[in-house]
Design a protein around this motif. Structure first.
Motif, PDB file in Angstrom:
ATOM      1  N   GLN A  77      -3.579 -14.021   8.855  1.00 23.64           N
ATOM      2  CA  GLN A  77      -2.346 -13.668   8.307  1.00 23.64           C
ATOM      3  C   GLN A  77      -1.475 -14.026   9.566  1.00 23.64           C
ATOM      4  O   GLN A  77      -0.126 -14.284   9.263  1.00 23.64           O
ATOM      5  CB  GLN A  77      -2.191 -12.284   7.548  1.00 23.64           C
ATOM      6  N   HIS A  95      -2.706  -1.220   2.368  1.00 23.38           N
ATOM      7  CA  HIS A  95      -1.090  -1.790   2.535  1.00 23.38           C
ATOM      8  C   HIS A  95      -0.253  -1.181   1.475  1.00 23.38           C
ATOM      9  O   HIS A  95       0.846  -1.629   1.092  1.00 23.38           O
ATOM     10  CB  HIS A  95      -1.304  -3.066   2.319  1.00 23.38           C
ATOM     11  N   THR A 107       3.220  -0.069   2.901  1.00 26.28           N
ATOM     12  CA  THR A 107       4.067  -1.268   3.146  1.00 26.28           C
ATOM     13  C   THR A 107       4.509  -1.796   1.659  1.00 26.28           C
ATOM     14  O   THR A 107       5.662  -2.210   1.612  1.00 26.28           O
ATOM     15  CB  THR A 107       3.048  -2.371   3.884  1.00 26.28           C
ATOM     16  N   PHE A 139       0.401  -9.249  -2.206  1.00 28.32           N
ATOM     17  CA  PHE A 139      -0.401  -8.949  -0.954  1.00 28.32           C
ATOM     18  C   PHE A 139      -1.769  -9.284  -1.108  1.00 28.32           C
ATOM     19  O   PHE A 139      -2.260  -9.837  -2.325  1.00 28.32           O
ATOM     20  CB  PHE A 139      -0.029  -7.511  -0.433  1.00 28.32           C
ATOM     21  N   SER A 140      -2.990  -8.634  -0.455  1.00 27.50           N
ATOM     22  CA  SER A 140      -4.096  -8.892  -0.381  1.00 27.50           C
ATOM     23  C   SER A 140      -4.844  -8.386  -1.766  1.00 27.50           C
ATOM     24  O   SER A 140      -4.689  -7.326  -2.455  1.00 27.50           O
ATOM     25  CB  SER A 140      -5.067  -8.469   0.711  1.00 27.50           C
ATOM     26  N   GLN A 171      -6.415  -3.491   2.346  1.00 27.82           N
ATOM     27  CA  GLN A 171      -6.217  -3.600   3.775  1.00 27.82           C
ATOM     28  C   GLN A 171      -5.013  -2.400   4.275  1.00 27.82           C
ATOM     29  O   GLN A 171      -4.411  -2.433   4.941  1.00 27.82           O
ATOM     30  CB  GLN A 171      -5.378  -4.829   3.908  1.00 27.82           C
ATOM     31  N   PRO A 185       2.258  -9.714   7.851  1.00 28.99           N
ATOM     32  CA  PRO A 185       0.573  -9.800   7.816  1.00 28.99           C
ATOM     33  C   PRO A 185       0.112  -8.343   8.277  1.00 28.99           C
ATOM     34  O   PRO A 185       0.554  -7.772   9.268  1.00 28.99           O
ATOM     35  CB  PRO A 185       0.605 -10.906   9.275  1.00 28.99           C
ATOM     36  N   HIS A 186      -1.395  -8.346   7.837  1.00 30.40           N
ATOM     37  CA  HIS A 186      -2.035  -6.903   8.202  1.00 30.40           C
ATOM     38  C   HIS A 186      -3.299  -7.599   9.019  1.00 30.40           C
ATOM     39  O   HIS A 186      -3.932  -6.490   9.443  1.00 30.40           O
ATOM     40  CB  HIS A 186      -2.493  -6.429   6.951  1.00 30.40           C
ATOM     41  N   PRO A 232       3.860  -4.933   9.527  1.00 29.55           N
ATOM     42  CA  PRO A 232       3.514  -3.969   8.423  1.00 29.55           C
ATOM     43  C   PRO A 232       4.138  -2.674   8.354  1.00 29.55           C
ATOM     44  O   PRO A 232       4.481  -2.098   7.337  1.00 29.55           O
ATOM     45  CB  PRO A 232       1.840  -3.781   8.351  1.00 29.55           C
ATOM     46  N   THR A 249       4.948 -11.712   1.037  1.00 33.00           N
ATOM     47  CA  THR A 249       3.231 -11.979   1.168  1.00 33.00           C
ATOM     48  C   THR A 249       2.746 -11.218   2.297  1.00 33.00           C
ATOM     49  O   THR A 249       3.404 -11.306   3.432  1.00 33.00           O
ATOM     50  CB  THR A 249       2.701 -13.291   0.865  1.00 33.00           C
ATOM     51  N   HIS A 250       1.419 -10.928   2.493  1.00 34.52           N
ATOM     52  CA  HIS A 250       0.715 -10.493   3.504  1.00 34.52           C
ATOM     53  C   HIS A 250       0.385 -11.797   4.469  1.00 34.52           C
ATOM     54  O   HIS A 250       0.125 -11.341   5.596  1.00 34.52           O
ATOM     55  CB  HIS A 250      -0.601  -9.781   3.242  1.00 34.52           C
TER      56      HIS A 250
END
Length: 170
Positions: A97, A14, A17, A7-8, A12, A92-93, A115, A71-72
């Motif tokens: 994305q 996250h 998630t 992820f990022s 974010q 995606p966040h 998410p 992945t994000h």
């Protein structure tokens, strides 16, 4: 199979998630490598036996052995996944994305979830991506097209020409 979860590298919000992704992959017959990217501390997550949490890893090397990318949907990870011809689950966040998720899913190279998707939905998506050969075939086709575009691109030459002062004006 090896699943890369990346992820990022920026915050974010996250972690929840990411934990659901980890929980979703726990019962699957897969090895899971989660790169935290400096935005999530490993102490915020619970990793099952089949999961390793690392700060970072060279994606180009890891993806040689991977079967799936979760992945994000950031540009860097998506492009590495595409060029590795791997199916992707995109969660995606924000930022670019959502658009990247559409690009992957519209070409059949992966699936996308919100998410707040449940652990069960994430597990079902990952199981499909690992078991249905159509995703891998579409990912290969997309990767081949992107690689060919990169190989035949004249953008570097065009940028260099634009940046070079004209001899007539010197």
């Amino acid at each position: 199979p090896l699943v890369l979860v990346s992820f990022s590298t920026t915050f974010q919000n996250h972690a929840a998630t990411l934990q659901r992704v980890i929980d979703a992959l726990a019962p699957l017959h897969a090895r899971v490598l989660v790169t935290l990217g400096g935005s999530i501390d490993a102490s915020e997550l619970r990793a099952p036996e089949n999961c390793v949490l690392v700060e970072s890893a060279p994606h180009s090397v890891v993806l040689r052995d991977a079967a799936l990318v979760v992945t994000h949907g950031g540009h860097g990870t998506v492009m590495r996944g595409i060029l590795s011809r791997l199916p992707m689950l995109v969660v995606p966040h924000g930022r670019d994305q959502n658009d990247n998720a559409v690009r992957v899913t519209e070409r059949g190279a992966g699936l996308a979830l919100m998410p707040d998707a449940s652990t069960e939905a994430i597990r079902a998506a990952c199981a499909r991506l690992l078991s249905e050969p159509g995703f891998r075939a579409a990912a290969k086709q997309l990767g081949d097209r992107v690689a060919a575009d990169m190989e035949n691109s004249t953008i570097v030459e065009e940028l260099e020409a634009a940046a070079t002062p004209c001899a007539a004006t010197a």
